[in-house]
Write an enzyme that holds these catalytic residues in place. Sequence first.
Site, mmCIF file in Angstrom:
data_model
loop_
_atom_site.group_PDB
_atom_site.id
_atom_site.type_symbol
_atom_site.label_atom_id
_atom_site.label_comp_id
_atom_site.label_asym_id
_atom_site.label_seq_id
_atom_site.Cartn_x
_atom_site.Cartn_y
_atom_site.Cartn_z
ATOM 1 N N HIS A 1 0.894 -1.067 0.135
ATOM 2 C CA HIS A 1 -0.046 -0.055 0.151
ATOM 3 C C HIS A 1 1.004 1.181 0.091
ATOM 4 O O HIS A 1 1.297 1.544 1.096
ATOM 5 C CB HIS A 1 -0.703 -0.186 1.142
ATOM 6 C CG HIS A 1 -1.807 -1.339 1.368
ATOM 7 N ND1 HIS A 1 -2.957 -1.076 0.743
ATOM 8 C CD2 HIS A 1 -1.631 -2.577 1.801
ATOM 9 C CE1 HIS A 1 -3.562 -2.500 1.216
ATOM 10 N NE2 HIS A 1 -2.749 -3.214 1.851
ATOM 11 N N HIS B 1 0.985 3.838 8.170
ATOM 12 C CA HIS B 1 -0.116 4.844 8.922
ATOM 13 C C HIS B 1 0.823 5.559 9.741
ATOM 14 O O HIS B 1 1.908 5.506 9.890
ATOM 15 C CB HIS B 1 -1.122 4.016 9.675
ATOM 16 C CG HIS B 1 -2.113 3.239 9.163
ATOM 17 N ND1 HIS B 1 -3.030 3.449 8.176
ATOM 18 C CD2 HIS B 1 -2.077 1.700 9.027
ATOM 19 C CE1 HIS B 1 -3.600 2.460 7.736
ATOM 20 N NE2 HIS B 1 -3.111 1.406 8.346
ATOM 21 N N ASP C 1 2.584 -6.959 2.723
ATOM 22 C CA ASP C 1 1.240 -6.278 3.030
ATOM 23 C C ASP C 1 1.589 -5.167 3.852
ATOM 24 O O ASP C 1 1.382 -4.726 4.993
ATOM 25 C CB ASP C 1 0.282 -7.099 3.774
ATOM 26 C CG ASP C 1 -0.978 -6.514 4.023
ATOM 27 O OD1 ASP C 1 -1.046 -5.534 3.388
ATOM 28 O OD2 ASP C 1 -1.855 -7.119 4.766
ATOM 29 N N LYS D 1 -8.352 -6.379 -7.325
ATOM 30 C CA LYS D 1 -8.450 -6.655 -5.899
ATOM 31 C C LYS D 1 -9.951 -6.658 -5.495
ATOM 32 O O LYS D 1 -10.583 -5.863 -5.484
ATOM 33 C CB LYS D 1 -7.631 -5.679 -4.990
ATOM 34 C CG LYS D 1 -7.504 -5.909 -3.498
ATOM 35 C CD LYS D 1 -6.969 -7.150 -3.146
ATOM 36 C CE LYS D 1 -6.760 -7.278 -1.782
ATOM 37 N NZ LYS D 1 -5.962 -6.627 -0.836
ATOM 38 N N GLY E 1 -2.558 -2.434 10.197
ATOM 39 C CA GLY E 1 -1.530 -2.356 9.090
ATOM 40 C C GLY E 1 -0.229 -2.459 9.905
ATOM 41 O O GLY E 1 -0.040 -1.634 10.784
#
Length: 444
Positions: free
Chosen positions: A63, A314, A310, A146, A330
């Site tokens: 991400h 944040h 993954d 996704k 996350g």
Amino acid sequence: MTVDLALKNAKILLNGKIVKAGIAVEKGKIVKIAKDTNLPAASKEIDVKGFAILPGIIDTHVHLRDQELTYKEDFITGTSAAANGGVTTVFDMPNNKPVTMDVHTLRERINLAAKKAIVNVGFYSAFPNDVKEIPGIIQEGAIGFKLYMSEKIGGLDPDCDEALTEAFTETQKTNVPVCVHAEDRRLLESVRTEMERKKDNDVEAYLKVHSPDAELKAIDRAVKIARKSRAKIHFCHVSTAEGLQSIKFAKQARFPVTCEATPHHLLLSFESLKNLGAVGLTNPPLRSEDDVRLLWAGLQKGTIDILASDHAPHSLNDKKKPEIWQVASGIAGLETMLPLMLTQVNKGLLSLPRLVHLTSKRPAEIFKIRKRGEIKEECSADLVVVDLKKEWKIDSSKFYSKAKFSPFDGWKVKGKPVKTFVNGSQVMDNGEIVASPEQGHIIR
């Protein structure tokens, strides 16, 4: 003939064995692998001091944020983190702001990344509002779709089997995979409603909501739809023994199914989560020691196809919330994945050829990334030089990622990426980013 670059005094993993050799690079491609004395003259020579050269990692689950979420991460910091971790190609997930879900949003994201990327970047799309848009999204450059079965992201209702079947069938026609976050939305919602009614607001309540049953139910559903549509399905971050067993049965039935595991699900358990708190909160959550043990068995026996980080950055404020339901889930993983897994190699839990297969060769095969993921003549020179014996401590305050936290903070590891090359150019040298943006290519 004088080539652009020669890497000398190296140990190279070739055909499953470490051999002493060097690599010649011309125009971003590997043109010769031979003993140093047999390499062509080069405009630039680098002595890698006897360290090992491996294919750069292809991390298919990242991400990168940016756009309206730059406070969490942007393309420069995210791809710099990748380079620092020996990752030469990343695939960006679509749950952005705005969501990547059509030709327009994908084009905007690709154009922005092209100006900032230190490493190669590929892009997923969420499903569009109209499945007829799927071929156009692929033509624009998406490497896959996704599906979040845990919530509605994009134009597809994750609760509607008919809609999922129609969308999966369209992807089958274009021969791209559907990557699935397998947690059943209805089950998550019903249990969370009960927890909130009882005012349960701790890690134990979170684990009850994101239960093994939620993962298994979603996997079984997705496999049934894959059987109908014959679409290629790739399950992200498998975390439970039951879920992995269901995937194993689907593979035995010759359904086109693959899956991945993350280092945090392999190296941490929910006992760790009780101590880590919000720093260790991720979806799916950390599981039992039995799940960890059986994930390792699946990794070693081949049920698990690839490793992926993954990487989900944040801000610390996102992690510091009064209620567990408000905490951003996350873990930042780009800079820790390779060191953590090299440590397992040094412990004898995984062979080096197996690690390379899981992180480079197999990802390239699944996503049809040609001429990457291997050290071969004519392949792109995406390479990482590693000191297999370097002992050091993970320090998240030194991450290139904006996420300055990690559940692995302070861990002693053995094995470190010391140089990273992307498309034949050095982008990282001993922890320093030495390339400007635009070095990475867009993977389509």
